[in-house]
Design a protein around this motif. Structure first.
Motif, PDB file in Angstrom:
ATOM      1  N   VAL A 180       6.886   3.878  -7.359  1.00  0.00           N
ATOM      2  CA  VAL A 180       6.109   3.189  -6.368  1.00  0.00           C
ATOM      3  C   VAL A 180       5.473   1.870  -6.951  1.00  0.00           C
ATOM      4  N   ASP A 192      15.970   0.931   4.857  1.00  0.00           N
ATOM      5  CA  ASP A 192      15.598   2.021   3.648  1.00  0.00           C
ATOM      6  C   ASP A 192      15.984   1.093   2.358  1.00  0.00           C
ATOM      7  N   ALA A 214       6.390  -1.146   6.008  1.00  0.00           N
ATOM      8  CA  ALA A 214       6.904  -0.285   5.162  1.00  0.00           C
ATOM      9  C   ALA A 214       7.191   1.038   5.622  1.00  0.00           C
ATOM     10  N   ILE A 261      11.256   1.986   5.578  1.00  0.00           N
ATOM     11  CA  ILE A 261      11.589   2.512   4.324  1.00  0.00           C
ATOM     12  C   ILE A 261      11.368   4.164   4.396  1.00  0.00           C
ATOM     13  N   GLU A 262      12.015   4.868   3.879  1.00  0.00           N
ATOM     14  CA  GLU A 262      12.253   6.200   4.140  1.00  0.00           C
ATOM     15  C   GLU A 262      12.315   6.881   2.676  1.00  0.00           C
ATOM     16  N   TRP A 283      12.059   7.884  -1.272  1.00  0.00           N
ATOM     17  CA  TRP A 283      10.674   7.575  -2.245  1.00  0.00           C
ATOM     18  C   TRP A 283      11.016   6.652  -3.076  1.00  0.00           C
ATOM     19  N   ARG A 307       9.870   3.194  -1.735  1.00  0.00           N
ATOM     20  CA  ARG A 307       8.561   3.308  -1.117  1.00  0.00           C
ATOM     21  C   ARG A 307       7.627   2.283  -2.013  1.00  0.00           C
ATOM     22  N   MET A 338       2.218   3.443   1.416  1.00  0.00           N
ATOM     23  CA  MET A 338       3.141   4.598   1.810  1.00  0.00           C
ATOM     24  C   MET A 338       2.721   5.721   0.640  1.00  0.00           C
ATOM     25  N   SER A 356       0.989   9.354   2.043  1.00  0.00           N
ATOM     26  CA  SER A 356       1.678  10.532   1.623  1.00  0.00           C
ATOM     27  C   SER A 356       0.627  11.748   1.271  1.00  0.00           C
TER      28      SER A 356
END
Length: 287
Positions: free
Chosen positions: A80, A147, A224, A228-229, A231, A234, A238, A242
């Motif tokens: 990330v 994504d 984002a 984006i879905e 990991w 991401r 995000m 989470s």
């Protein structure tokens, strides 16, 4: 004469009072701004059981680095960080390169529709970005870019590029054309004159626009979440979000993540704030 002296002393006293009041208000504003930052840093070093303790303590009773260990030992959190850095740098580079070319054209040439272009760029800065979420979602689904990090780069450019164009144009207008013309007389092409004269002189504007653009891309959250879905694609905002669950929130790791996410921005502002102020204020009165 005594009345003149007393009048001067009274004026000095009023000036000192005003200065003291101004400094007191500034100190109060600094304390208000740094309060949540200090609390964020304190929470990142304490276990979750202490976060909800009443009354709260500024210093943790149990000092722990579990939040930082969790981040550095979790591969997806490291990915990330890399994603956010790459996306922010790419957006900043493209915004500066494309924005500089467009800004130069708007600052040096007169053409039909120039004022309409400027009004369009200004309008984009006033448009609510939340209204673009569904259109962008549909577009990227259609083109197969949902994504992907490319979708974030494209979206971020739509609101960072107009700002860079307007800011760099204001700076370029203040630079005399004679400098470029002298370089072209000496044998440089127009492009060579731009890179040899205009770009070196305009580094405060490039630093200011680049830092502002990097900040926007680094902290962006809305698009984002929408685009984006997975990991592996991401970004930081995000990942921090989470960690907030419905019943249990990992405050320790969340604040540690926030501290690490803030460090690059703090370091950049410490070393580049002077150039950012110059770039932001130059050309402010130019139409």
């Amino acid at each position: 004469m005594p009345m003149v002296i007393s009048g001067r002393l009274g004026q000095r006293g009023r000036e000192r009072l005003l200065n003291t009041t101004a400094y007191a208000l500034l100190i109060l504003a600094i304390l208000i701004v740094f309060f949540p930052l200090a609390w964020m840093l304190s929470v990142s070093f304490r276990p979750n059981i202490e976060v909800m303790q009443m009354p709260p303590d500024w210093l943790p009773q149990i000092f722990t680095l579990d939040g930082y260990k969790k981040i550095f030992t979790t591969p997806r959190y490291l990915v990330v960080f890399l994603n956010t850095m790459v996306i922010s740098l790419v957006v900043t580079l493209l915004s500066l390169v494309l924005g500089a070319m467009a800004a130069y054209a708007l600052a040096r040439f007169n053409f039909a529709g120039q004022r309409a272009v400027l009004m369009f760029l200004i309008t984009t800065q006033m448009f609510p970005l939340v209204l673009l979420c569904i259109p962008y979602f549909r577009i990227f689904i259609t083109f197969g870019l949902y994504d992907t990090r490319t979708s974030l780069v494209i979206v971020y450019l739509t609101f960072t590029l107009p700002f860079c164009i307007l800011m760099l144009r204001s700076y370029f207008i203040n630079i005399p054309r004679d400098i470029e013309e002298a370089a072209m007389v000496d044998g440089c092409s127009r492009l060579g004159a731009i890179f040899r004269t205009l770009v070196p002189i305009s580094y405060p504007a490039f630093v200011g626009a680049g830092l502002y653009t990097f900040l926007l891309a680094w902290n962006e959250f809305l698009f984002a979440v929408v685009l984006i879905e997975s990991w592996e694609n991401r970004v930081l905002t995000m990942a921090i979000y989470s960690l907030m669950a419905e019943f249990v929130t990992d405050w320790n790791a969340m604040m540690a993540f926030s501290v690490l996410a803030s460090l690059p921005l703090v370091v950049a502002f410490i070393f580049l704030q002077r150039y950012m102020v110059q770039g932001m204020t130059a050309g402010a009165l130019t139409s």
